[in-house]
Motif scaffolding. Structure first.
Motif, short mmCIF file in Angstrom:
data_model
loop_
_atom_site.label_atom_id
_atom_site.label_comp_id
_atom_site.label_asym_id
_atom_site.label_seq_id
_atom_site.Cartn_x
_atom_site.Cartn_y
_atom_site.Cartn_z
N ASP B 102 10.94 5.96 8.16
CA ASP B 102 11.65 4.83 7.57
C ASP B 102 11.77 4.96 6.05
OD1 ASP B 102 8.95 4.69 7.49
OD2 ASP B 102 8.86 2.49 7.47
N ARG B 103 11.02 5.84 5.44
CA ARG B 103 11.16 5.99 3.98
C ARG B 103 11.00 7.46 3.62
NH1 ARG B 103 7.31 3.80 -0.62
NH2 ARG B 103 8.43 4.81 -2.32
N LEU B 104 12.09 8.19 3.76
CA LEU B 104 12.03 9.63 3.52
C LEU B 104 12.40 9.93 2.08
CD1 LEU B 104 13.55 11.33 6.68
CD2 LEU B 104 11.19 11.35 5.87
N SER B 105 11.55 9.54 1.17
CA SER B 105 11.86 9.86 -0.22
C SER B 105 10.57 9.98 -1.01
CB SER B 105 12.74 8.78 -0.84
OG SER B 105 11.99 7.61 -1.01
N LEU B 106 10.63 10.76 -2.06
CA LEU B 106 9.48 10.89 -2.95
C LEU B 106 9.99 11.33 -4.32
CD1 LEU B 106 7.39 14.09 -2.13
CD2 LEU B 106 9.72 13.75 -1.39
N PRO B 107 9.17 11.18 -5.35
CA PRO B 107 9.66 11.50 -6.70
C PRO B 107 9.86 13.01 -6.88
CG PRO B 107 7.57 10.29 -6.79
CD PRO B 107 7.81 10.63 -5.38
N THR B 108 10.82 13.35 -7.70
CA THR B 108 11.10 14.76 -7.96
C THR B 108 10.04 15.36 -8.90
OG1 THR B 108 12.69 16.28 -8.93
CG2 THR B 108 12.60 14.11 -9.89
#
Lengths: 317, 581
Positions: B102-108
């Protein structure tokens, strides 16, 4: 020795020059192959000699295609220019006593003028193709040939000063006792380098630069138009080799053998030298080439003129 | 192991209990943390920790949704894996963070390592994981118009699973439109002070690129203002294939990753497989592997030598070096039966023993090549035009090289004597006597110097192999060796059954994770394998040296001229399949 009728000279030189240029395609490929540990064309006819014929048939049978985005009249004109200017230059080359199309008293200037006109072919081809690679190649070719022309002319002034004439026949006659390569060694080296640049062959093939610009100024050309560039390049090689022979190696002079044979032997020697250069050397970068021309070759050429003039003056006193 | 404990402690001292450790079969310290902590933790590891991990060695992800053996690991649908390398510690570290669907993101982390750029794009492309704050998060290997993310477990692996392919007119024009280069997308301007820039498309079909890659140049005259490499034309899904081929039948696929380096790829892959399986290769097997690998190093460098000279306009060396390469191939052929892709190494050793008379072939080659190399020195390396074209072009400092993930000869050219054969010996390299050739300025010429000298060092290693070839078996006596050893099969039923299963299904490797990284011909080639206790791998990650090297290209060629680009491309020694996999 009586001179043949001029028409025979014209036809003879035209046919021989074109045959040599076409034959050079085979010669170069075989020589390169020899030096590169491979066979080269050896299938068509004895020793692959008919390869040229096969290539010609192929290239003639190809569609005469002009890209729709090209500037058509200029695109068609460009390959013709290279062939015409080089062939015109052959008119002033004394092959043997009496065998010359036109013994102009300004023969050398005519040759320089014609080779200057040759640059139009590169520029126009590169420009009219409407192709970025061709444009880059054309620009390179223009800059290179213009800069190398400057000291090409200067490198020959020593010869002119020694012979006291612009006529190529008289320059050859003046070398009866001593080839000009000896007193004019610097001039000879300068002329060979400038000649390489004029013919746009490795190491001065920046306008073509296969590994960088693919085929440079003639990237869009195919069929017989490409063939004209191709033949023009080999005619250029033949022309420069013949000029080296005439200006520095005594033209037709030589013992035992007939003058014509001497002339051909000497010319072929320099043609082979041109091919060897191609087999051996890498290509300098554009700015390096220009720097070399303006900062090294031009001063040497000027110095050469100066010294030759001074010596000649002192001698005549 | 001591270093492993201490780095975990150091991190826990600093960050408290935000990390949890995982044990892996390769004993590389592996730590889990939450997504928000990633930039902070990685910056700490790169800059503040004593003996820092200065290189981002690899960045990839795992689709965990189908994995059954995850003992003690935090729950996650996708795991992003950062592998760092410390030259001061001579060790790797692996940082993982779990993401839910549900939250496929992370900081670069592109602000920490410039080479994270392509890696993050690849993870986005292959898994659909978003990196917040990435400067240009676009597909990198797959076409822009692709649907889905190939390395997800629910994405089909074969064309036959995808329905018939159709290309109606609207789709064709959409595909063509997607290929159009828009400089603005890359932050490039078309004009400056009323000057128009020219955008030159180099490739995908160009004699100087040695394969299908496209480099768009922003030019002012012939001066390169910026370059945008576009890769993916050679992408064949080698990583995806790893998830359907058995451990054994994947070996020929590795041959074709760096297709000029043949068995070197096998070795990298098998190092990881054997770490997972706990197999120790017998000395004869190891030495045969070293000998063939070094032969392939020479074969690779000969190709590079000739083509590099050709890129600079020298027409002849390529024929000489390819000729020499044929002689090396003759040996490879005599031993393996194949030439470029011999597929010769096996789990636990090599496919077969050396043929009779192999030493004579090697000796002839050892007598032949040094003289030729000396000739090429005169012809190429000492040629003043060649030197003029390569000296001072495309230089890198050691710091920059590490920042960009540069390894192998390209790193040594910068002046860091780092060779994984010496620093982390594998396959018995510690027993060999050879030098690490080094450059100083990291320019094109130094890169050439290093490679030319490496060929001589490889000859030394081959000579030592020839003179000291140990006896004994060429393959390990281990039940996971493939194909299994035959002699005892007819004597007891257990061996017979194991043999039958090993041949028909392929070996079942115990669950776990391992990285097998070696000094390949072009740099550090690593296979990061995840086994879920099956006959095939759960995730095969191939870390190739050419990928980060190509990513460095814009940095290397800005401000130079078009011919310099070709010099740099030639000197980097890349292979397209090694970039795209």
């Amino acid at each position: 020795m009586t001179s043949p009728h001029p028409i025979w000279s014209v036809l003879g030189i035209l046919i021989v020059a074109l045959t040599i240029a076409a034959g050079l395609i085979w010669v170069e490929r075989r020589l390169l192959a020899l030096w590169q540990d491979r066979y080269g064309p050896n299938r068509v006819g004895p020793f692959g000699l008919l390869q040229v014929l096969a290539d010609t048939i192929k290239i003639l049978a190809k569609e005469d295609w002009v890209p729709p985005f090209a500037d058509k009249p200029v695109f068609v004109l460009a390959p013709a220019i290279v062939l015409i200017t080089v062939l015109m230059s052959f008119a002033v080359i004394p092959v043997a006593p009496g065998i010359i199309v036109s013994d102009l008293n300004i023969g050398l200037l005519f040759f320089l003028g014609m080779s200057s006109l040759g640059v139009y072919s590169i520029v126009l081809a590169g420009w009219s193709s409407d192709n970025k690679y061709a444009l880059l190649g054309g620009m390179r070719g223009a800059a290179q040939m213009l800069s190398y022309e400057v000291f090409m002319g200067l490198s020959l002034m020593g010869v002119v000063a020694l012979a006291g004439s612009f006529s190529l026949v008289q320059i050859v006659e003046a070398q009866r006792n001593l080839w000009y390569v000896v007193p004019q060694f610097a001039g000879f080296v300068l002329f060979v380098i400038a000649g390489l640049a004029e013919t746009r062959r490795l190491p001065f093939d920046l306008a073509e630069a296969e590994s960088e610009l693919i085929a440079g100024f003639h990237a869009e050309y195919s069929g017989m138009k490409f063939g004209l560039f191709f033949v023009g390049e080999y005619l250029g090689v033949t022309l420069i080799s013949a000029m080296i022979t005439v200006l520095f190696f005594g033209g037709w002079h030589g013992p035992v053998l007939p003058p014509l044979v001497w002339f051909l032997i000497k010319t072929f020697f320099f043609i082979a030298f041109f091919v060897l250069m191609r087999a051996a050397l890498p290509r300098p970068r554009f700015d390096q080439l220009m720097a070399f021309g303006w900062k090294v070759m031009l001063p040497i050429a000027l110095l050469n003129v100066l010294v030759t003039g001074a010596v000649k003056l002192a001698w005549s006193r | 192991m001591i270093a492993a404990l201490s780095v975990t402690d150091e991190i826990q001292d600093r960050f408290g209990n935000i990390v949890s450790a995982q044990t892996t079969r390769d004993h590389i310290p592996t730590l889990w943390t939450s997504r928000d902590r990633i930039p902070e933790l990685l910056r700490f590891l790169k800059e503040d920790i004593g003996q820092p991990y200065r290189m981002l060695y690899d960045l990839t992800a795992i689709d965990e949704r189908m994995r059954t053996h995850r003992d003690g690991q935090p729950a996650s649908d996708y795991t992003v894996v950062y592998q760092l390398f410390s030259f001061d510690r001579n060790s790797y570290i692996r940082i993982k963070t779990g993401l839910t669907e549900d939250r496929l993101s992370l900081p670069t982390v592109t602000r920490i390592w410039p080479n994270a750029n392509w890696y993050e794009r690849e993870v986005w492309d292959m898994f659909g994981i978003v990196f917040d704050g990435h400067p240009h998060l676009e597909r990198i290997l797959m076409p822009k118009t692709w649907n889905g993310h190939p390395l997800r477990k629910d994405h089909p692996a074969r064309a036959t699973e995808m329905g018939p392919y159709e290309l109606p007119e609207w789709k064709e024009s959409a595909e063509q439109e997607a290929l159009r280069f828009r400089p603005e997308e890359w932050g490039l301007t078309r004009t400056r002070d009323e000057e128009d820039f020219m955008f030159l498309n180099v490739g995908p079909q160009h004699p100087g690129t040695h394969g299908v890659i496209r480099i768009v140049l922003q030019l002012n005259g012939e001066e390169i203002l910026d370059a945008v490499p576009e890769i993916g034309f050679h992408h064949r899904g080698a990583e995806k294939m790893g998830e359907r081929q058995t451990w054994h039948t994947y070996i020929p696929y590795t041959d074709r990753v760096d297709y000029l380096a043949g068995v070197t790829n096998n070795l990298a892959y098998l190092t990881a497989v054997e770490t997972l399986a706990g197999i120790h290769v017998p000395p004869r097997g190891q030495t045969i592997r070293v000998m063939l690998t070094e032969l392939f190093r020479i074969i690779n460098h000969l190709v590079w030598y000739g083509t590099f000279a050709q890129d600079l306009g020298q027409l002849s060396p390529v024929f000489y070096t390819f000729n020499d390469r044929e002689r090396a191939f003759a040996i490879i052929e005599a031993v393996c039966g194949a030439r470029m892709h011999p597929n010769w190494f096996r789990i636990g050793g090599v496919s077969d023993d050396l043929p009779k008379g192999w030493d004579r072939l090697i000796r002839d080659f050892l007598n032949y090549l040094p003289k030729r190399l000396d000739e090429y020195d005169t012809e190429v390396m000492q040629n003043s035009i060649f030197q003029g074209r390569t000296k001072g072009i495309g230089g890198l400092t050691v710091e920059e090289a590490i920042d960009w993930g540069v390894t192998g000869p390209n790193l040594r050219a910068c002046g860091l004597a780092w060779d994984f054969r010496k620093k982390q010996p594998y396959s018995g390299y510690e027993q060999f006597d050879f030098d690490i050739p080094m450059g100083r300025t990291g320019d094109c010429y130094d890169r050439a110097v290093v490679r030319v000298e490496e060929m001589r060092q490889s000859l030394r290693i081959i000579e030592q192999c020839m003179n000291n070839m140990p006896g004994g078996p060429h393959k390990a006596e281990h039940h996971l060796t493939t194909p299994p050893l035959k002699p005892r099969t007819m004597h007891d039923i257990e061996t017979l059954i194991t043999h039958f299963l090993g041949v028909s299904w392929g070996p079942v490797l115990p669950p776990g994770e391992a990285l097998g990284a070696i000094e390949a011909t072009k740099g550090n080639n690593g296979y990061y394998l995840v086994s879920d206790g099956a006959t095939y791998s759960y995730r095969t990650r191939i870390r190739t040296p050419s990928f980060p090297h190509m990513q460095t290209l814009p940095f290397l060629c800005r401000g130079l001229m078009v011919p310099d680009l070709l010099a740099i491309l030639g000197s980097l020694d890349f292979v397209l399949a090694d970039i795209d996999r």
